[in-house]
Design an enzyme around this catalytic site. Structure first.
Site, short mmCIF file in Angstrom:
data_model
loop_
_atom_site.label_atom_id
_atom_site.label_comp_id
_atom_site.label_asym_id
_atom_site.label_seq_id
_atom_site.Cartn_x
_atom_site.Cartn_y
_atom_site.Cartn_z
N VAL A 5 1.72 11.02 -2.85
CA VAL A 5 1.75 10.36 -1.54
C VAL A 5 2.93 9.38 -1.51
O VAL A 5 3.00 8.47 -2.34
CB VAL A 5 0.43 9.59 -1.27
CG1 VAL A 5 0.48 8.88 0.08
CG2 VAL A 5 -0.76 10.54 -1.35
N GLY B 90 2.22 1.62 9.11
CA GLY B 90 1.04 2.42 9.39
C GLY B 90 1.23 3.91 9.13
O GLY B 90 0.32 4.71 9.36
N LEU B 91 2.42 4.29 8.64
CA LEU B 91 2.66 5.73 8.46
C LEU B 91 1.90 6.30 7.26
O LEU B 91 1.41 7.44 7.30
CB LEU B 91 4.16 6.01 8.30
CG LEU B 91 5.02 5.69 9.53
CD1 LEU B 91 6.47 6.08 9.28
CD2 LEU B 91 4.51 6.41 10.76
N GLY B 92 1.78 5.51 6.18
CA GLY B 92 1.03 5.98 5.02
C GLY B 92 -0.42 6.24 5.38
O GLY B 92 -1.01 7.26 5.00
N LYS B 93 -0.97 5.33 6.16
CA LYS B 93 -2.36 5.48 6.63
C LYS B 93 -2.48 6.73 7.51
O LYS B 93 -3.40 7.53 7.34
CB LYS B 93 -2.72 4.23 7.43
CG LYS B 93 -4.11 4.14 7.93
CD LYS B 93 -4.27 2.79 8.63
CE LYS B 93 -5.62 2.62 9.27
NZ LYS B 93 -5.76 1.29 9.88
N ASP C 191 -2.19 4.73 -8.35
CA ASP C 191 -1.50 3.74 -9.18
C ASP C 191 -2.17 2.39 -8.91
O ASP C 191 -2.65 2.15 -7.80
CB ASP C 191 -0.01 3.66 -8.80
CG ASP C 191 0.76 4.90 -9.27
OD1 ASP C 191 0.24 5.63 -10.14
OD2 ASP C 191 1.87 5.14 -8.76
N GLN D 249 -1.29 -0.52 -8.19
CA GLN D 249 -0.83 -1.35 -7.07
C GLN D 249 -1.18 -0.78 -5.70
O GLN D 249 -0.93 -1.44 -4.68
CB GLN D 249 0.69 -1.62 -7.18
CG GLN D 249 1.59 -0.43 -6.93
CD GLN D 249 1.80 0.46 -8.15
OE1 GLN D 249 1.10 0.32 -9.15
NE2 GLN D 249 2.75 1.38 -8.08
N TYR E 295 -5.80 2.79 -0.70
CA TYR E 295 -6.75 3.91 -0.59
C TYR E 295 -8.16 3.41 -0.26
O TYR E 295 -8.91 4.07 0.44
CB TYR E 295 -6.76 4.73 -1.88
CG TYR E 295 -5.46 5.48 -2.10
CD1 TYR E 295 -5.03 6.44 -1.19
CD2 TYR E 295 -4.66 5.22 -3.21
CE1 TYR E 295 -3.84 7.12 -1.39
CE2 TYR E 295 -3.46 5.90 -3.41
CZ TYR E 295 -3.07 6.85 -2.49
OH TYR E 295 -1.89 7.52 -2.68
C1 LIG Z 1 1.48 3.44 -0.78
C2 LIG Z 1 2.26 3.86 0.46
C3 LIG Z 1 2.12 5.37 0.65
C4 LIG Z 1 1.65 3.13 1.67
O1 LIG Z 1 2.35 3.56 2.83
P1 LIG Z 1 2.67 2.54 4.01
O2 LIG Z 1 3.20 3.32 5.14
O3 LIG Z 1 3.51 1.43 3.50
O4 LIG Z 1 1.21 1.95 4.33
P2 LIG Z 1 0.63 1.58 5.76
O5 LIG Z 1 1.63 0.76 6.48
O6 LIG Z 1 0.13 2.80 6.44
O7 LIG Z 1 -0.62 0.66 5.36
C5 LIG Z 1 -1.94 0.97 5.76
C6 LIG Z 1 -2.83 -0.18 5.32
O8 LIG Z 1 -2.80 -0.28 3.88
C7 LIG Z 1 -2.29 -1.56 3.48
N1 LIG Z 1 -1.42 -1.33 2.33
C8 LIG Z 1 -0.26 -0.68 2.30
N2 LIG Z 1 0.24 -0.65 1.04
C9 LIG Z 1 -0.67 -1.33 0.29
C10 LIG Z 1 -0.73 -1.64 -1.07
N3 LIG Z 1 0.22 -1.29 -1.95
N4 LIG Z 1 -1.81 -2.34 -1.51
C11 LIG Z 1 -2.80 -2.71 -0.66
N5 LIG Z 1 -2.78 -2.44 0.66
C12 LIG Z 1 -1.73 -1.75 1.12
C13 LIG Z 1 -1.54 -2.10 4.69
O9 LIG Z 1 -1.52 -3.51 4.69
C14 LIG Z 1 -2.35 -1.53 5.84
O10 LIG Z 1 -3.51 -2.32 6.06
P3 LIG Z 1 -4.20 -2.41 7.51
O11 LIG Z 1 -4.66 -1.02 7.88
O12 LIG Z 1 -5.33 -3.36 7.31
O13 LIG Z 1 -3.13 -2.93 8.41
C15 LIG Z 1 3.75 3.44 0.37
O14 LIG Z 1 3.82 2.05 0.17
C16 LIG Z 1 4.52 4.16 -0.70
O15 LIG Z 1 5.06 5.24 -0.50
N6 LIG Z 1 4.62 3.53 -1.91
C17 LIG Z 1 5.41 4.08 -3.00
C18 LIG Z 1 4.80 5.35 -3.58
C19 LIG Z 1 3.40 5.13 -4.06
O16 LIG Z 1 3.08 4.15 -4.74
N7 LIG Z 1 2.52 6.10 -3.72
C20 LIG Z 1 1.14 6.10 -4.14
C21 LIG Z 1 1.02 6.77 -5.47
S1 LIG Z 1 -0.69 6.82 -6.04
#
Ligand SMILES: CC(C)(COP(=O)(O)OP(=O)(O)OC[C@H]1O[C@@H](n2cnc3c(N)ncnc32)[C@H](O)[C@@H]1OP(=O)(O)O)[C@@H](O)C(=O)NCCC(=O)NCCS
Length: 171
Positions: free
Chosen positions: A108, A118-121, A144, A146, A151
């Site tokens: 992911v 909000g794109l990850g969500k 991971d 962090q 999730y």
């Molecule tokens: C993890 C990842 C996919 C999140 O995507 P994103 O687009 O930044 O996340 P979103 O903006 O959709 O966040 C959705 C919600 O999760 C929260 N959130 C995002 N990243 C977070 C994190 N690392 N820890 C805790 N909460 C997090 C946001 O605050 C948001 O909360 P809300 O719904 O209450 O507003 C992105 O940060 C990423 O690609 N990271 C690097 C790769 C990675 O670590 N992938 C996961 C491997 S297991």
């Protein structure tokens, strides 16, 4: 059975910015005025995927293995940003499955330039919806440290009923 029932707690399937248009789904990113759409087409430029993974600092993997992983996945979801006449890969995730009961989500990633919007969500909700549509009810992943809370907010739970994920690695 209680374990399987409780393993995944469903979350609302739609975010405010998500709408359905045929097989593609669109998110309008107000801030950067770009259009982002999902695709399940697995014809992906693997070098572009590698660039996306590089951008978040993931270790490089052999392209031939990534190709096989993409080909053999049950579901592959990409997110593309459209700006003017340019299209770039900004998100990716895939799931493997036994096609009946279980699916596991892998790789992911959202490009750093579009994170925290909000794109990850939206990507995860899209995957969950697709898997539920295939009548798959047990969705697992390996987070991971962090991103555990990311999730958790989507309804995933750690160690349900004390069940532990276990790993075997070659020496
Ligand atoms: C993890 C990842 C996919 C999140 O995507 P994103 O687009 O930044 O996340 P979103 O903006 O959709 O966040 C959705 C919600 O999760 C929260 N959130 C995002 N990243 C977070 C994190 N690392 N820890 C805790 N909460 C997090 C946001 O605050 C948001 O909360 P809300 O719904 O209450 O507003 C992105 O940060 C990423 O690609 N990271 C690097 C790769 C990675 O670590 N992938 C996961 C491997 S297991």
């Amino acid at each position: 059975m209680v374990f399987w029932k409780r393993f995944f707690t469903p979350t609302p399937s739609n975010s405010a910015t998500l709408s359905t248009t045929g097989t593609e789904e669109f998110v309008i990113d107000q801030e950067s005025q770009s259009r982002v759409f999902f695709s399940t087409d697995r014809e992906i430029d693997l070098y572009e995927l590698e660039e996306l993974c590089d951008a978040v600092g993931w270790a490089r993997r052999p392209i031939r293995k990534v190709k096989k992983a993409v080909e053999c996945s049950f579901l592959v979801v990409t997110m593309w940003e459209i700006k003017g006449n340019r299209r770039r890969l900004v998100g990716f995730a895939r799931a493997t499955s036994d096609h009946a009961f279980n699916a596991t989500v892998w790789d992911v990633v959202i490009h750093p330039s579009l994170q925290s919007k909000g794109l990850g969500k939206a990507l995860m909700q899209y995957i969950i919806r697709k898997l539920r549509h295939s009548d798959i009810s047990n969705i697992t992943l390996f987070a991971d440290p962090q991103v555990v809370d990311f999730y958790r907010r989507l309804g995933f739970v750690l160690d349900p009923e004390g069940i532990k994920g276990m790993f075997w690695y070659p020496d």
